[in-house]
Scaffold this active site. Structure first.
Site, PDB file in Angstrom:
ATOM      1  N   GLY A  62       0.848  -1.180   0.000  1.00 47.27           N
ATOM      2  CA  GLY A  62       0.000   0.000   0.000  1.00 47.27           C
ATOM      3  C   GLY A  62       0.879   1.224   0.000  1.00 47.27           C
TER       4      GLY A  62
ATOM      5  N   GLY B 112       0.924   5.647   0.659  1.00 46.13           N
ATOM      6  CA  GLY B 112       0.267   6.864   1.081  1.00 46.13           C
ATOM      7  C   GLY B 112       1.287   7.953   0.926  1.00 46.13           C
ATOM      8  N   SER B 113       0.934   9.137   1.331  1.00 40.63           N
ATOM      9  CA  SER B 113       1.921  10.195   1.148  1.00 40.63           C
ATOM     10  C   SER B 113       3.055  10.047   2.146  1.00 40.63           C
ATOM     11  CB  SER B 113       1.263  11.548   1.291  1.00 40.63           C
ATOM     12  OG  SER B 113       0.353  11.493   2.343  1.00 40.63           O
ATOM     13  N   PHE B 114       2.859   9.211   3.156  1.00 43.09           N
ATOM     14  CA  PHE B 114       3.949   8.980   4.092  1.00 43.09           C
ATOM     15  C   PHE B 114       5.030   8.128   3.477  1.00 43.09           C
ATOM     16  CE2 PHE B 114       0.715   5.772   4.660  1.00 43.09           C
ATOM     17  CZ  PHE B 114       1.447   4.623   4.490  1.00 43.09           C
ATOM     18  N   GLY B 115       4.693   7.456   2.377  1.00 41.29           N
ATOM     19  CA  GLY B 115       5.660   6.565   1.778  1.00 41.29           C
ATOM     20  C   GLY B 115       4.964   5.327   1.270  1.00 41.29           C
TER      21      GLY B 115
ATOM     22  N   VAL C 259       4.561   1.060   1.527  1.00 39.69           N
ATOM     23  CA  VAL C 259       4.821  -0.099   2.361  1.00 39.69           C
ATOM     24  C   VAL C 259       4.984  -1.335   1.479  1.00 39.69           C
ATOM     25  CG1 VAL C 259       4.008  -1.517   4.271  1.00 39.69           C
ATOM     26  CG2 VAL C 259       3.440   0.901   4.209  1.00 39.69           C
TER      27      VAL C 259
ATOM     28  N   LYS D 166       8.258  -0.079   5.578  1.00 41.43           N
ATOM     29  CA  LYS D 166       7.752   1.220   5.155  1.00 41.43           C
ATOM     30  C   LYS D 166       8.930   2.044   4.660  1.00 41.43           C
ATOM     31  CE  LYS D 166       5.301   4.707   7.885  1.00 41.43           C
ATOM     32  NZ  LYS D 166       4.414   4.819   9.036  1.00 41.43           N
TER      33      LYS D 166
ATOM     34  N   ASP E 138      -4.672   8.401  17.611  1.00 37.81           N
ATOM     35  CA  ASP E 138      -5.290   8.268  16.298  1.00 37.81           C
ATOM     36  C   ASP E 138      -5.921   6.889  16.140  1.00 37.81           C
ATOM     37  OD1 ASP E 138      -6.101   9.320  13.895  1.00 37.81           O
ATOM     38  OD2 ASP E 138      -4.261   8.822  12.832  1.00 37.81           O
TER      39      ASP E 138
END
Lengths: 611, 378
Positions: free
Chosen positions: A17, A19-22, A24, A39, A130
């Site tokens: 997957g 996301g803008s975090f990076g 995985v 990640k 969160d």
């Protein structure tokens, strides 16, 4: 370095997957054959202080619990940070919700496991901050684990409180939104919301705009489950999690003794959810082939075509010695290029002479890569609002008002699109603070061609930075339909003015500001300086936005929290000294001038009256 | 009291430090593993005494007894030295114990007074701080030691002890009384080890060490200004060669940023003028502008601008800038041009271009010399 070797210990497989975090990836640890998740965070594309990422790692690495995703290692590979984690094949609860909602029996098991996880974290002085279905992972055998510690807090004192506005709005506890100090109990509230998310497929108020939810949660009565389709125990469990007064809200330990939890079954039953998802995926045509990891070649060239600097000691480069070979090769090329280079420079000169105004775009901004560079780590799910005292040091792209995404409530996915917001988004920017951090919107605007005059540029700027974001904010916070419409008509009209006559727009705002300033009452009310709102003087602000948050800022409780926070976060004070951070009003340039060149400052101020 | 803790502690609070000390002394022995488990239990009990639980408040008298007991047994030092030998949970407990103990004031004491254990360490046992720094030698102890250190560093005296640590012949730290502000460091003190911890350690160790390092260099302004002035050459030699030129992306990027931060700090005015006076510093910096990684370029820019903005540029600096004037002008024009939203950056870039363009064609003797130059030329 050893990190290169560390990466070699893993055979990286397909993408799980992104996301803008990076991104995985699934990977195999070569020595053990164990499957892990890795990640990759591209640090180049993140202007976040690396310290923030490090904070996440330090929270994770000090957790050892069967209810928390196990951290294994982290290392650098070039400018990518690899974080190796335990692999959980079942996916997140949010994924598992796609085929349909969960039943109470499943939810009871998940809640029990989550409570055990929270009990562990809270005992360790950690707050997750969160909790939501997207951050709950399942193994294929049904084990439930908490994941994503991107905004988790580590308290040095188990009795201390936090006050940072962080989390995802729909799941946020009232006390977090009110910034009146919160503790572990905030996670319990989010757990209650997550339980509702699992039974209904989405959290309460999912159709409401997230910005509005922030006002709704503290004001409205706590959400609850109603109807005979839910059992009494489940309803009671949810209502206990969602006690608005956090002092009366039970702890994780208390809730583990709740009937709903005590009667929960074994985790193996959760395999049904995993299987259901697999079947569901099987029916649907796979949209794409698995994406496999490819090592990206780092072939970025120094962007200028001119050669190395000339230092009279002639050692061509002290730093770039390790890439000697390429450099030398380039030397031979340079002759051929010399011509073009000079003319290019000349042309650039001309352009510069033509338009020397500081705000001028000397060339159309190149579009390639910009979007990537400005992506924000965790942007899709996390909303982070720095407390007022803490001048967060973030990139310009992060420091912008919340971007209301109007399509948002209708989308099927529970992943909400948010931008990080900074404190200045809570008050509409009515002041003449033109250099305040702006909105992203201009990023996708075509380069301006027809605007030539300085006034026109200011006009555009006023629209992009003040008018448009303010409209959006007020719009987002206005509940009444008629009012909303009136507002959007005005916004449209203004936008038309901006299209046709930015100069006039500038003149108009200028005139407006002058009028405001000449009226003593209005000037006090309408231009609340940051300083005065900070020391807690109540502002009789006529603006609707942020009333709740502004009030909270005046809360006497806050002062002690702030003090505590500043002592916890020594960065706060020195942040203003940091070079190159977009702080409204160019404080840091101001500092430079103070230190270095008082005389020059005068000239600077007349040149940029906005400063 | 003991019933308050839910379960009956097997040992009296007063005896806990002694017991811990004994267990630590046997960690190395044949039954080390078993002793480590026992020690973990003792530490966990100590933690409960100090912080209570979410339900039960800690008892100040008990805490007081424990803190004084730890001082008597020299337990803080022993814990600092043996941190990496403790089991996983016990390391975290030790961290909590340190934090509480070093913060503890008896209820009768003035809230402004120095916590008793902290004051004791500062005046009598500075080695505790040194050993906490040495926690960066091991991956296991880096995080807990670093967390404690950053809290300790709020005390200026503690920061001074670490900065000015310079081992005497018998290997002891000289402590507070031994500090001579004007004397240059040999470079063997514990502060200088940070450079290697940051650059050589694993990501976790390096990043944590850097955070502490930054804290040391930014928290107590006048202390640091004095320190950097006195140790200018040694410090920036290491800083530039180990950190700024590091192979590690994170070390490099963070240290360039911190460099800018240090130079632009008002308190460090003398240090800044001395720094931007040196041609070789400018060279390092100009090479950063050409690094292949944008964020390195960007951070480098914020150091570069200080050289250019300096109204009293040295001859060496002027020469370099003039030699490269045309290159710089065309380079800067396109420098990080996709940063279209960063107006401050754009403004500053424009300003630098102007400054460089308007430089006189031949180097001019600056009207002012850096303040530091006199003292460090010796």
């Amino acid at each position: 370095m050893s990190s290169e070797g560390a990466a070699g210990q893993y055979q990286v497989l397909e993408e799980l997957g992104s996301g803008s975090f990076g991104v995985v990836y699934k990977a195999i640890e070569r020595s053990t054959g164990e499957i892990v998740a890795i990640k990759h965070i591209d640090l180049e594309s993140s202007e976040d202080d690396i310290q923030e990422i490090q904070q996440e790692i330090s929270v994770l690495s000090t957790c050892a619990s069967p209810y928390v995703t196990q951290y294994k290692a982290s290392f650098l590979r070039g400018h990518k940070l690899w974080i190796v984690m335990e692999y959980l094949g079942g996916g997140s609860c949010l994924d598992l919700l796609k085929p349909g909602c969960f039943n109470e029996a499943h939810i009871a098991i998940i809640c029990r496991e989550l409570l055990l996880g929270l009990e562990y974290l809270h005992q360790e002085g950690k707050i997750h901050r969160d909790i939501k279905a997207a951050n709950v992972l399942l193994s294929t055998t049904g084990k439930v684990k908490l994941a994503d510690f991107g905004v988790a807090a580590q308290l040095t004192n188990i009795k201390s409180q936090r006050n940072t506005f962080v989390g995802t709005p729909f799941w946020m506890a009232p006390e977090v939104i009110q910034q009146a100090g919160y503790d572990f109990k905030a996670d319990i509230w989010s757990l209650g919301i997550t339980a509702m998310e699992m039974i209904n497929g989405e959290p309460p108020n999912a159709s409401v705009h997230p910005m509005k939810v922030l006002f709704l949660i503290p004001k409205a009565p706590a959400p609850k489950l109603e109807g005979s389709q839910y059992s009494k125990d489940f309803k009671d469990f949810v209502s206990q999690c969602l006690v608005k007064d956090c002092d009366r809200r039970p702890s994780a330990k208390d809730l583990l003794r709740h009937r709903f939890i005590r009667s929960a079954g074994k985790v193996e039953a959760l395999q049904e959810l995993v299987e259901r998802k697999q079947e569901w995926d099987g029916v649907r045509t796979r949209p794409s082939h698995p994406k496999f990891y490819e090592e990206t070649l780092n072939n970025m060239m120094p962007k200028s075509d001119s050669d190395e600097w000339v230092f009279d000691t002639v050692k061509a480069s002290t730093i770039a010695s390790r890439k000697n070979t390429t450099k030398r090769r380039k030397l031979s090329v340079i002759h051929a290029n010399g011509q073009g280079l000079n003319s290019g420079a000349e042309e650039a000169f001309k352009r510069l002479d033509l338009k020397d105004a500081p705000l001028e775009y000397s060339s159309p901004p190149p579009m390639s890569g910009t979007v990537k560079r400005h992506t924000i780590r965790k942007q899709p799910s996390i909303m982070k609002l720095a407390t007022p005292t803490k001048t967060r040091q973030v990139s310009s792209s992060q420091k912008k008002p919340l971007q209301p995404d109007m399509s948002f409530g209708n989308s099927g996915s529970t992943v909400r699109l948010f931008r990080r917001v900074s404190d200045n988004s809570t008050t509409a920017q009515v002041s003449s603070d033109v250099s305040a951090p702006g909105s992203t919107r201009d990023e996708n605007r075509p380069p301006m061609t027809e605007t030539v005059t300085k006034d026109a540029l200011y006009g555009r700027r006023i629209f992009n930075k003040m008018v448009d974001p303010s409209f959006q904010e007020i719009h987002a916070q206005t509940g009444n339909q008629a009012k909303r419409e009136a507002l959007s008509r005005l916004a449209d009209a203004w936008s038309a003015l901006n299209e046709v006559d930015p100069e006039g727009e500038f003149q108009f705002v200028k005139a407006l500001m002058e009028k405001v300033q000449s009226d003593p009452k209005l000037s006090v009310i309408l231009s609340p300086t940051k300083a005065s709102s900070r020391d807690g003087t109540p502002q009789a602000s006529p603006q609707k936005p942020g009333s709740k948050l502004v009030l909270a800022q005046n809360n006497p409780h806050l002062k002690s929290h702030r003090r505590r926070q500043t002592s916890l976060m020594p960065e706060a004070e020195k942040i203003s000294n940091l070079p190159g951070q977009t702080i409204p009003g160019m404080e840091h340039t101001k500092q430079l001038t103070d230190v270095l060149y008082g005389r020059w400052a005068g000239g600077l101020r007349t040149r940029w009256p906005a400063v | 009291m003991s019933f308050l803790f839910g379960r009956r502690p097997r040992t009296n609070t007063v005896d806990l430090p002694k017991q811990a000390k004994e267990q630590i002394s046997k960690l190395e022995g044949p039954a080390g593993a078993a002793k480590a488990e026992e020690l973990a239990k003792t530490l966990s009990q100590m933690k409960f005494v100090l912080q209570g639980t979410q339900e039960v408040e800690a008892q100040p008298e008990q805490v007081y007894a424990l803190v004084t007991g730890m001082i008597t047994e020299d337990l803080l030092y022993l814990l600092a030295v043996n941190l990496q030998r403790l089991p996983f949970e016990a390391r975290k407990d030790a961290q909590v114990i340190f934090s509480y103990v070093l913060r503890f004031r008896p209820p009768t004491a003035s809230p402004k007074s120095e916590p008793i254990a902290l004051s004791w360490v500062i005046n009598n046992r500075p080695e505790v701080f040194v050993e906490l720094c040495n926690g960066y030698d091991h991956k296991e102890s880096a995080t807990p030691a670093g967390t404690v250190l950053r809290e300790v560093l709020k005390s200026e005296q503690a920061a001074a002890i670490i900065l000015y640590d310079d081992p005497t012949e018998n290997g002891n730290s000289k402590g507070l009384t031994g500090i001579q502000l004007e004397t240059r460091q040999s470079g063997k003190g514990v502060f200088w080890k940070f450079f290697n911890w940051i650059d050589q350690g694993s990501f976790e160790v390096g990043a944590d060490a850097f955070t502490t390092f930054r804290e040391l260099l930014t928290r107590h302004k006048s202390l640091v200004a004095q320190y950097l002035s006195t140790n200018f050459d040694l410090f920036f030699d290491k800083y530039n060669n180990i950190l700024v030129k590091s192979e590690s992306y994170v070390t490099k990027r963070q240290s360039i940023k911190l460099l800018g931060e240090i130079l632009l700090d008002r308190a460090n005015y003398a240090v800044m003028t001395a720094y931007v006076d040196r041609g070789e510093h400018l060279k390092i910096c100009m090479n950063l502008l050409r690094d292949e990684r944008k964020m390195v370029q960007y951070e480098g820019f914020h150091v570069f601008k200080v050289f250019v903005a300096n109204p009293h540029k040295s001859i060496a600096v002027q020469k370099i800038l003039l030699n490269n004037r045309e290159r710089l002008l065309s380079f800067l024009k396109q420098f990080l041009e996709d940063r279209t939203e960063d107006e401050q950056f754009i403004d500053e870039r424009e300003f630098l271009i102007k400054q460089i363009r308007n430089m006189p064609p031949q180097p001019v003797e600056p009207s002012q010399k850096p303040a530091l130059l006199g003292s460090q030329a010796r």
